[in-house]
Design a protein around this motif. Structure first.
Motif, PDB file in Angstrom:
ATOM      1  N   TRP A 104       0.827  -1.202   0.000  1.00 15.10           N
ATOM      2  CA  TRP A 104       0.000   0.000   0.000  1.00 15.10           C
ATOM      3  C   TRP A 104       0.863   1.254   0.000  1.00 15.10           C
ATOM      4  O   TRP A 104       1.931   1.293   0.616  1.00 15.10           O
ATOM      5  N   SER A 105       0.375   2.279  -0.658  1.00 17.01           N
ATOM      6  CA  SER A 105       0.986   3.598  -0.534  1.00 17.01           C
ATOM      7  C   SER A 105       0.741   4.109   0.883  1.00 17.01           C
ATOM      8  O   SER A 105      -0.386   4.018   1.390  1.00 17.01           O
ATOM      9  N   ARG A 215      -6.743  -2.759 -18.839  1.00 15.20           N
ATOM     10  CA  ARG A 215      -6.721  -1.404 -18.276  1.00 15.20           C
ATOM     11  C   ARG A 215      -8.137  -0.850 -18.171  1.00 15.20           C
ATOM     12  O   ARG A 215      -8.973  -1.072 -19.053  1.00 15.20           O
ATOM     13  N   GLU A 245      -7.551   0.853 -12.817  1.00 16.24           N
ATOM     14  CA  GLU A 245      -6.764  -0.349 -12.562  1.00 16.24           C
ATOM     15  C   GLU A 245      -5.989  -0.765 -13.808  1.00 16.24           C
ATOM     16  O   GLU A 245      -6.441  -0.577 -14.939  1.00 16.24           O
ATOM     17  N   THR A 246      -4.831  -1.352 -13.557  1.00 13.65           N
ATOM     18  CA  THR A 246      -4.021  -1.930 -14.620  1.00 13.65           C
ATOM     19  C   THR A 246      -3.559  -3.314 -14.175  1.00 13.65           C
ATOM     20  O   THR A 246      -3.051  -3.476 -13.062  1.00 13.65           O
ATOM     21  N   THR A 262      -2.077  -2.815 -10.379  1.00 17.49           N
ATOM     22  CA  THR A 262      -1.983  -1.490  -9.766  1.00 17.49           C
ATOM     23  C   THR A 262      -3.362  -0.858  -9.719  1.00 17.49           C
ATOM     24  O   THR A 262      -4.092  -0.857 -10.718  1.00 17.49           O
ATOM     25  N   ARG A 264      -5.222   2.714  -8.844  1.00 12.94           N
ATOM     26  CA  ARG A 264      -5.007   4.139  -8.629  1.00 12.94           C
ATOM     27  C   ARG A 264      -6.326   4.824  -8.298  1.00 12.94           C
ATOM     28  O   ARG A 264      -7.384   4.440  -8.802  1.00 12.94           O
ATOM     29  N   SER A 267      -5.108   9.938 -10.176  1.00  6.60           N
ATOM     30  CA  SER A 267      -3.827   9.624 -10.823  1.00  6.60           C
ATOM     31  C   SER A 267      -2.792   9.071  -9.846  1.00  6.60           C
ATOM     32  O   SER A 267      -1.664   8.767 -10.237  1.00  6.60           O
ATOM     33  N   SER A 269      -1.177   6.314  -7.248  1.00 13.21           N
ATOM     34  CA  SER A 269      -1.149   4.885  -6.969  1.00 13.21           C
ATOM     35  C   SER A 269      -1.502   4.639  -5.506  1.00 13.21           C
ATOM     36  O   SER A 269      -0.863   5.179  -4.598  1.00 13.21           O
ATOM     37  N   ARG A 272      -0.550  -1.717  -4.760  1.00 15.67           N
ATOM     38  CA  ARG A 272      -0.030  -2.610  -5.791  1.00 15.67           C
ATOM     39  C   ARG A 272      -0.077  -4.037  -5.261  1.00 15.67           C
ATOM     40  O   ARG A 272       0.281  -4.288  -4.110  1.00 15.67           O
TER      41      ARG A 272
END
Length: 281
Positions: A104-105, A215, A245-246, A262, A264, A267, A269, A272
Motif C-alpha cells: 500500500w501507498s 486497463r 486499474e491496470t 496497480t 489508482r 492519478s 497509486s 499494488r
C-alpha cells in the motif's frame, strides 16, 4: 455505530452523485448482479443464473473465468497472440493456484484500513489485504460457472478467500461485454453489494512478448473504467468512480506466470498487488 445506516448513507451518496439509469433498456450494459443482504459471500449466484434462465454449476473440472479468451478478439487484439499459459489461466482458472503480495501507498493505507474494517471485512466483499502477512499463506479460489438455458457459460463467479482464515476477500462476476460504440469486447467484472454493485470494464491489449494488459482508464460515462451502481426507492443510479486499474499478466524469465496489479485513485497509486500463478493440475 449503526452499520445499517452507514450502508444506507453510502447508497444515498452514490445516488446523489450519480445519474438515473434504465438497466432494462438504454443502460442494459450496466446490468450486473446485486446482493439481497449486507453480507455478500456467494449469495448472489443463483439469482444471476436465473437472469440468464440457467443454473450455477459448481465443481466443473477445468472451469475458467471466461468461456474463451477469443471472445475478446477485435481490431487491435487477437487472443492467439497471447502466451498459451495466459489463455489457459483465464479459460481453466480452477487448475491454477495463487500466491499474493500486497504493498500500500503510505498516503492511502489509513483510508484503506478504515474501509477494510468498516466495509470489506464485514460485508466479505472487496476486502483488499492490508498487510503482507494477511495473505502470507496465499488465497484460495473457487469458480462457479453461470450458464444460460442452453447450458452455455455466460459468466463465472470467482470467489476468493484468504487461505489462513477462510474469510471472503472478493466475490466477483466475470464475463466479456461490449460497451456502447466499442469496436470490440472487454473484460467485465462486477462485485455485488447490497442493492448495488461495483463494476469495472477493462480493455484488453497484448504486448510484443505475448503478455496481456487489462486497463480501466478514465473514459467518459459509457466507456471503460469503474462504476458504482446503487438502487434507492425503486430507482437505479450509476456513477463513474475515480478508480483506475491496470493488470499486466506475463510469463517471467523462469517460465512462471505472474500478474502485476496497480489500483489508482485519480492519478495516484494507492495499492499494488503481485500474483504468482502456478498450475496444480
Amino acid at each position: 455505530m449503526d452499520l445499517g445506516a452507514l450502508d444506507l448513507g453510502t447508497r444515498k451518496f452514490w445516488r446523489a452523485v450519480g445519474r438515473r439509469v434504465d438497466l432494462a433498456g438504454e443502460h442494459a450494459w450496466l446490468r450486473a448482479p446485486m446482493s439481497d443482504g449486507a453480507q455478500v459471500r456467494d449469495g448472489w449466484l443463483e439469482a444471476e443464473a436465473a437472469a440468464y434462465g440457467g443454473v450455477v454449476r459448481e465443481g466443473v473440472p477445468g472451469a475458467g473465468l471466461l468461456r474463451s479468451v477469443s471472445e475478446l478478439d477485435g481490431p487491435g487484439f487477437n487472443a492467439a497472440d497471447l502466451r498459451p499459459e495466459i489463455r489457459d489461466f483465464y479459460e481453466h482458472t480452477t487448475d491454477w493456484r495463487m500466491e499474493v503480495w500486497v504493498a500500500w501507498s503510505p498516503l492511502f493505507w489509513p483510508a484503506g484500513e478504515l474501509v477494510s474494517r468498516m466495509f470489506g471485512q464485514r460485508l466479505e466483499q472487496l476486502a483488499l489485504p492490508m498487510r503482507p502477512l494477511d495473505v502470507a499463506r496465499g488465497m484460495d479460489s473457487r469458480i462457479a460457472v453461470i450458464t444460460d438455458a442452453d447450458d452455455v457459460q455466460q459468466a463465472a463467479g470467482w470467489l476468493r478467500t484468504i487461505r489462513a482464515t477462510g474469510d471472503y476477500a472478493f466475490s466477483g462476476c466475470y464475463s466479456t461485454r461490449r460497451l456502447p460504440g466499442a469496436d470490440r469486447a472487454g473484460v467485465h467484472v462486477a462485485f455485488p453489494l447490497e442493492s448495488g454493485n461495483v463494476q469495472v470494464f477493462l480493455r484488453p491489449d497484448h504486448g510484443d512478448d505475448g503478455s496481456l494488459w487489462l486497463r480501466s482508464p478514465g473514459e467518459r460515462f459509457g466507456g471503460n473504467g469503474a462504476y458504482v451502481i446503487a438502487q434507492d426507492r425503486g430507482r437505479t443510479y450509476a456513477s463513474r468512480a475515480p478508480i483506475h486499474e491496470t493488470f499486466h499478466v506475463y510469463v517471467d524469465d523462469e517460465g512462471v506466470l505472474r500478474t502485476d496489479h496497480t489500483l489508482r485513485l485519480w492519478s495516484a497509486s494507492a495499492v499494488r498487488l503481485h500474483y504468482k500463478l502456478e498450475r496444480h493440475r
